[in-house]
Enzyme design. Structure first.
Site, PDB file in Angstrom:
ATOM      1  N   CYS A 112       0.740  -1.200  -0.061  1.00 25.17           N
ATOM      2  CA  CYS A 112      -0.186  -0.181   0.049  1.00 25.17           C
ATOM      3  C   CYS A 112       0.861   1.129   0.082  1.00 25.17           C
ATOM      4  CB  CYS A 112      -0.902   0.110   0.995  1.00 25.17           C
ATOM      5  SG  CYS A 112      -2.067   1.369   1.176  1.00 25.17           S
ATOM      6  N   CYS A 113       1.707   1.457   0.981  1.00 31.37           N
ATOM      7  CA  CYS A 113       2.774   2.532   1.051  1.00 31.37           C
ATOM      8  C   CYS A 113       3.696   2.476  -0.210  1.00 31.37           C
ATOM      9  CB  CYS A 113       3.669   2.353   2.147  1.00 31.37           C
ATOM     10  SG  CYS A 113       3.178   3.060   3.733  1.00 31.37           S
ATOM     11  N   CYS A 194      -1.134   8.350   7.435  1.00 30.80           N
ATOM     12  CA  CYS A 194      -2.633   7.859   7.187  1.00 30.80           C
ATOM     13  C   CYS A 194      -3.339   7.529   8.426  1.00 30.80           C
ATOM     14  CB  CYS A 194      -2.532   6.855   6.083  1.00 30.80           C
ATOM     15  SG  CYS A 194      -1.683   7.328   4.651  1.00 30.80           S
ATOM     16  N   CYS A 197      -3.349   3.874   9.674  1.00 34.70           N
ATOM     17  CA  CYS A 197      -1.840   3.432  10.330  1.00 34.70           C
ATOM     18  C   CYS A 197      -1.248   4.481  11.132  1.00 34.70           C
ATOM     19  CB  CYS A 197      -1.075   3.298   8.825  1.00 34.70           C
ATOM     20  SG  CYS A 197      -1.730   2.332   7.688  1.00 34.70           S
ATOM     21  N   CYS A 220       7.505   4.370   5.696  1.00 38.55           N
ATOM     22  CA  CYS A 220       6.725   3.948   4.440  1.00 38.55           C
ATOM     23  C   CYS A 220       7.341   3.975   3.187  1.00 38.55           C
ATOM     24  CB  CYS A 220       5.746   5.282   4.263  1.00 38.55           C
ATOM     25  SG  CYS A 220       6.973   6.871   4.079  1.00 38.55           S
TER      26      CYS A 220
END
Ligand code: SF4
Length: 234
Positions: A112-113, A194, A197, A220
């Site tokens: 995702c990162c 985010c 997280c 990240c």
């Protein structure tokens, strides 16, 4: 215009500058970056505070400021973007991530990162020669050896003008210059990313302990990859 037309520093030259910059104020380091690379220079911000933006816009009011809108930010962070944009009349480049049908952070935060943050930064830095961030050594043990200037894995020059600043330095600068701060800081968040997280710090002595808490992840990938520093130390 391409990066060939701007200053081309060898790794040896960057190493020498890195040693010199240990003793220079942040504004002088920013001035060097602007003189060497603008307009092929960006400043990447997470909008935790506007310290680096305040410093940089005093050197170059039109510096390009990049913010990656992951689609997962706290409302307070998006509010901070608008506050800072208005306060400084920012040359703001919002990198907006297309909506994800599935919540990738739940199943695979690493990817995702990588897809959301790093991919968008890669896009923002296309055609650039250098970029700056507000990374500081005392934010985390993993950042303790961060250089002030180095080459990143893209081959761009990465500048961390406030790498040597302590938390007290940051707080002093914010108070002295009335710098905007993310409203979440008042609620006890020490490092803000985010929403899914980021939690309140689990260890008061570790400002980044609320990031990816329980996910086995500490960075990240914007500044470092998962195991190895993204920045080659010079
Ligand atoms: S911090 Fe979380 S939501 Fe944001 S890009 Fe990384 S894994 Fe995705």
């Amino acid at each position: 215009m391409t990066i060939v037309e701007v200053a081309d520093y060898t790794d040896e030259a960057l190493a020498e500058l890195n040693r010199e910059f240990e003793h220079l104020p942040a504004s002088k380091i920013i001035q060097w970056a602007v003189d060497s690379f603008a307009p092929h220079l960006s400043l990447s911000t997470s909008m935790n505070d506007a310290v680096l933006i305040d410093l940089a816009t005093k050197v170059h009011s039109g510096i390009e400021v990049v913010f990656i809108d992951t689609g997962y930010h706290f409302p307070e962070t998006l509010q901070m973007v608008e506050t800072v944009r208005r306060r400084y009349g920012l040359n703001l480049r919002m990198m907006t991530v297309p909506h994800h049908a599935e919540e990738l952070w739940k199943v695979d935060p690493e990817n995702c990162c990588s897809a959301v943050k790093v991919g968008q930064l890669d896009r923002a830095l296309e055609g650039k020669a250098a970029w700056m961030s507000g990374l500081r050594r005392d934010e985390a043990a993993t950042r303790g050896q961060a250089p002030i200037v180095a080459r990143d894995l893209r081959g761009l020059v990465k500048v961390n003008p406030i790498a040597t600043w302590t938390q007290a330095d940051v707080e002093g600068y914010i108070a002295d210059h009335d710098v905007p701060v993310n409203p979440l800081k008042e609620q006890g968040y020490l490092s803000i990313g985010c929403l899914p997280c980021t939690s309140l710090p689990t260890d008061p002595g570790d400002p980044r302990s609320g990031r990816w808490s329980g996910m086995g992840k500490t960075e990240c990938g914007l500044h470092f990859d998962t195991d190895e520093p993204l920045l080659r130390k010079t």
